[in-house]
Motif scaffolding. Structure first.
Motif, PDB file in Angstrom:
ATOM      1  N   LEU A  54       0.825  -1.207   0.000  1.00 40.09           N
ATOM      2  CA  LEU A  54       0.000   0.000   0.000  1.00 40.09           C
ATOM      3  C   LEU A  54       0.861   1.260   0.000  1.00 40.09           C
ATOM      4  O   LEU A  54       0.441   2.293  -0.530  1.00 40.09           O
ATOM      5  N   VAL A  55       2.057   1.187   0.591  1.00 40.51           N
ATOM      6  CA  VAL A  55       2.994   2.314   0.480  1.00 40.51           C
ATOM      7  C   VAL A  55       3.328   2.566  -0.983  1.00 40.51           C
ATOM      8  O   VAL A  55       3.269   3.705  -1.474  1.00 40.51           O
ATOM      9  N   GLU A  56       3.685   1.502  -1.701  1.00 40.59           N
ATOM     10  CA  GLU A  56       4.030   1.665  -3.114  1.00 40.59           C
ATOM     11  C   GLU A  56       2.818   2.130  -3.913  1.00 40.59           C
ATOM     12  O   GLU A  56       2.946   2.983  -4.803  1.00 40.59           O
ATOM     13  N   GLN A  57       1.649   1.582  -3.615  1.00 44.28           N
ATOM     14  CA  GLN A  57       0.435   2.025  -4.291  1.00 44.28           C
ATOM     15  C   GLN A  57       0.212   3.524  -4.078  1.00 44.28           C
ATOM     16  O   GLN A  57      -0.100   4.271  -5.017  1.00 44.28           O
ATOM     17  N   GLN A  58       0.383   3.981  -2.847  1.00 39.37           N
ATOM     18  CA  GLN A  58       0.196   5.396  -2.535  1.00 39.37           C
ATOM     19  C   GLN A  58       1.225   6.261  -3.257  1.00 39.37           C
ATOM     20  O   GLN A  58       0.902   7.353  -3.738  1.00 39.37           O
ATOM     21  N   MET A  59       2.469   5.771  -3.359  1.00 36.04           N
ATOM     22  CA  MET A  59       3.497   6.533  -4.057  1.00 36.04           C
ATOM     23  C   MET A  59       3.163   6.671  -5.537  1.00 36.04           C
ATOM     24  O   MET A  59       3.327   7.750  -6.122  1.00 36.04           O
ATOM     25  N   TRP A  60       2.684   5.592  -6.165  1.00 32.90           N
ATOM     26  CA  TRP A  60       2.279   5.694  -7.571  1.00 32.90           C
ATOM     27  C   TRP A  60       1.128   6.688  -7.718  1.00 32.90           C
ATOM     28  O   TRP A  60       1.066   7.420  -8.718  1.00 32.90           O
ATOM     29  N   GLY A  61       0.223   6.720  -6.742  1.00 32.89           N
ATOM     30  CA  GLY A  61      -0.857   7.706  -6.793  1.00 32.89           C
ATOM     31  C   GLY A  61      -0.342   9.131  -6.751  1.00 32.89           C
ATOM     32  O   GLY A  61      -0.833  10.008  -7.478  1.00 32.89           O
ATOM     33  N   LEU A  62       0.654   9.389  -5.910  1.00 38.02           N
ATOM     34  CA  LEU A  62       1.268  10.717  -5.865  1.00 38.02           C
ATOM     35  C   LEU A  62       1.912  11.070  -7.202  1.00 38.02           C
ATOM     36  O   LEU A  62       1.766  12.198  -7.704  1.00 38.02           O
ATOM     37  N   LEU A  63       2.639  10.119  -7.777  1.00 37.61           N
ATOM     38  CA  LEU A  63       3.292  10.376  -9.063  1.00 37.61           C
ATOM     39  C   LEU A  63       2.268  10.644 -10.163  1.00 37.61           C
ATOM     40  O   LEU A  63       2.466  11.528 -11.005  1.00 37.61           O
ATOM     41  N   LEU A  64       1.173   9.905 -10.168  1.00 34.91           N
ATOM     42  CA  LEU A  64       0.132  10.107 -11.186  1.00 34.91           C
ATOM     43  C   LEU A  64      -0.568  11.450 -10.995  1.00 34.91           C
ATOM     44  O   LEU A  64      -0.883  12.132 -11.980  1.00 34.91           O
ATOM     45  N   ALA A  65      -0.821  11.837  -9.753  1.00 34.23           N
ATOM     46  CA  ALA A  65      -1.448  13.139  -9.503  1.00 34.23           C
ATOM     47  C   ALA A  65      -0.527  14.265  -9.970  1.00 34.23           C
ATOM     48  O   ALA A  65      -0.964  15.223 -10.622  1.00 34.23           O
ATOM     49  N   HIS A  66       0.760  14.163  -9.643  1.00 36.39           N
ATOM     50  CA  HIS A  66       1.723  15.186 -10.062  1.00 36.39           C
ATOM     51  C   HIS A  66       1.806  15.266 -11.580  1.00 36.39           C
ATOM     52  O   HIS A  66       1.787  16.369 -12.166  1.00 36.39           O
ATOM     53  N   TYR A  67       1.888  14.117 -12.244  1.00 41.19           N
ATOM     54  CA  TYR A  67       2.002  14.108 -13.702  1.00 41.19           C
ATOM     55  C   TYR A  67       0.794  14.774 -14.346  1.00 41.19           C
ATOM     56  O   TYR A  67       0.933  15.584 -15.279  1.00 41.19           O
ATOM     57  N   ALA A  68      -0.396  14.465 -13.870  1.00 41.03           N
ATOM     58  CA  ALA A  68      -1.599  15.026 -14.473  1.00 41.03           C
ATOM     59  C   ALA A  68      -1.647  16.540 -14.313  1.00 41.03           C
ATOM     60  O   ALA A  68      -2.046  17.265 -15.237  1.00 41.03           O
TER      61      ALA A  68
END
Length: 416
Positions: free
Chosen positions: A362-376
């Motif tokens: 879930l840590v890694e899942q949350q990190m990917w969510g941060l990266l996707l939010a930043h990219y968008a």
């Protein structure tokens, strides 16, 4: 009698959560793309659930947008406006934090990583300011770390810096990233333990670069092997080297740079000297022992009054193609990646905040969510900058983030 828009709005069919979107971000990660990555990662549900997999992908991205909010509050922010539209049925309740966590566990990190891999591509167009040097897209690689919740599982997976009484307070997730300098868009990322060296993590970014790029990196990432691995992709490189790196001078070039050899570690001085002599007499040299590069050396007095010498080695050997001054100026675009990572750590996550997920997945899942939010958000800012002729790295990320947050909470995020 004229009815109000709220009274006449049609009620969407199906489960309420089927209609959750992220407002202005929904177009960047549309439903078809979500379904594609769910199919690819085998995370499509076998039975209908209130919190379906595609809903949870959007929810995890929303966690990145509203990092400081509780799990159930993030869900309220996503669906709150649906009540105003008459689409929140009386028997529907916001799922509990426990139900949300269970849905996140079913999803896992793989779909988020696959979505990032599929969607995060360089954004700059031919007209984007500060994006190019001699028809090469300016890119940079770097690494940073994020504090995560102090649980036994997270310590086991990610480790702590130091040991014993000097160990860091929290386990640390290490992130290596490839960024497009002009747009600040992160287009490649590798997650790992803080016990894994930066160069080891960065090596896994090799398949994200290729011809038409000029990849920049700081001295801490330089090694003969890593430099060669990135150069083998067809991308051009401009990497700073430290004073401890030995180079074999060959000849000066008209722009003040010079051709030189960099060596495989472990070669003694006599062997290095023979390799230099071989090149000067036209002999071929073994590529596993040395590589021909161009060296640009310069100082930046206004930033460093002590006159520290900066040495950058590049695969661009022709000074007529990229003069030394242009290359030196381009190298300092590397700082744009540090700015991009700071946008995630300070503006999205919040300064000093901890990724609070309790398990490594879930840590890694949350990190990917941060990266996707930043990219968008960075993609939206580029879309605004290009038509106006602005340099996108001068667009305020925090202002863009505020606009997106308002869009999510103030507008109807209903998708067909």
């Amino acid at each position: 009698m004229i009815s109000s828009g709220l009274e006449s709005a049609p009620r969407p069919q199906g489960r309420l959560t089927d209609h959750i979107g992220l407002g202005v971000l929904a177009a960047r990660y549309d439903r078809d793309l979500l379904e594609e990555v769910l199919n690819r990662t085998g995370r499509r549900e076998k039975r209908s659930r209130r919190l379906s997999a595609h809903v949870m992908i959007r929810y995890v991205i929303a966690m990145g947008l509203f990092f400081s909010e509780s799990y159930d509050e993030v869900m309220r922010l996503l669906v709150g406006n649906l009540r105003k539209l008459g689409s929140w049925t009386d028997d529907w309740q916001v799922p509990t934090a426990s139900a949300i966590t269970q849905a996140r566990q079913r999803l896992g990190p793989e779909p988020m990583a696959a979505l990032f891999d599929r969607a995060a591509v360089p954004l700059a167009t031919s007209g984007t300011k500060s994006a190019w040097l001699a028809r090469r897209r300016l890119m940079a690689i770097d690494a940073t770390s994020f504090d995560v919740a102090d649980t036994a599982d997270n310590v086991e997976r990610f480790g702590k810096m130091g040991s014993g009484p000097k160990a860091s307070a929290y386990p640390k997730l290490h992130v290596a990233a490839l960024a497009e300098c002009a747009s600040h868009a992160i287009v490649g990322a590798v997650l790992g333990s803080c016990r894994t060296g930066e160069r080891t993590l960065v090596a896994d970014l090799v398949d994200r670069v290729g011809p038409g790029m000029l990849v920049l990196a700081d001295a801490g990432l330089f090694s003969f092997e890593l430099f060669n691995a990135f150069a083998a992709t067809g991308a051009d490189l401009a990497w700073r080297i430290g004073a401890s790196i030995s180079v074999g001078h060959l000849r000066w070039l008209p722009d003040g740079s010079y051709l030189a050899l960099i060596y495989r570690p472990g070669l003694d001085a006599d062997r290095r000297a023979r390799l230099v002599a071989d090149v000067k007499t036209g002999r071929n040299i073994p590529t596993d022992l040395a590589r021909l590069v161009r060296v640009v050396e310069y100082t930046v007095p206004d930033r460093n009054p002590d006159g520290e010498l900066i040495a950058v080695v590049t695969t661009v050997l022709d000074p007529d193609e990229v003069p030394a001054l242009d290359l030196a100026e381009a190298y300092h675009q590397r700082w744009e990646e540090e700015s991009a990572l700071d946008e995630i750590k300070t503006d999205l996550r919040g300064r000093g905040e901890v990724l609070r997920s309790k398990t490594p997945d879930l840590v890694e899942q949350q990190m990917w969510g941060l990266l996707l939010a930043h990219y968008a958000i960075r993609a939206l800012l580029l879309d605004a900058a290009d038509p106006a002729g602005y340099d996108p790295d001068r667009m305020s990320f925090i202002k863009g983030l505020r606009v997106v947050r308002r869009q999510v909470t103030d507008q109807a995020a209903i998708t067909p």
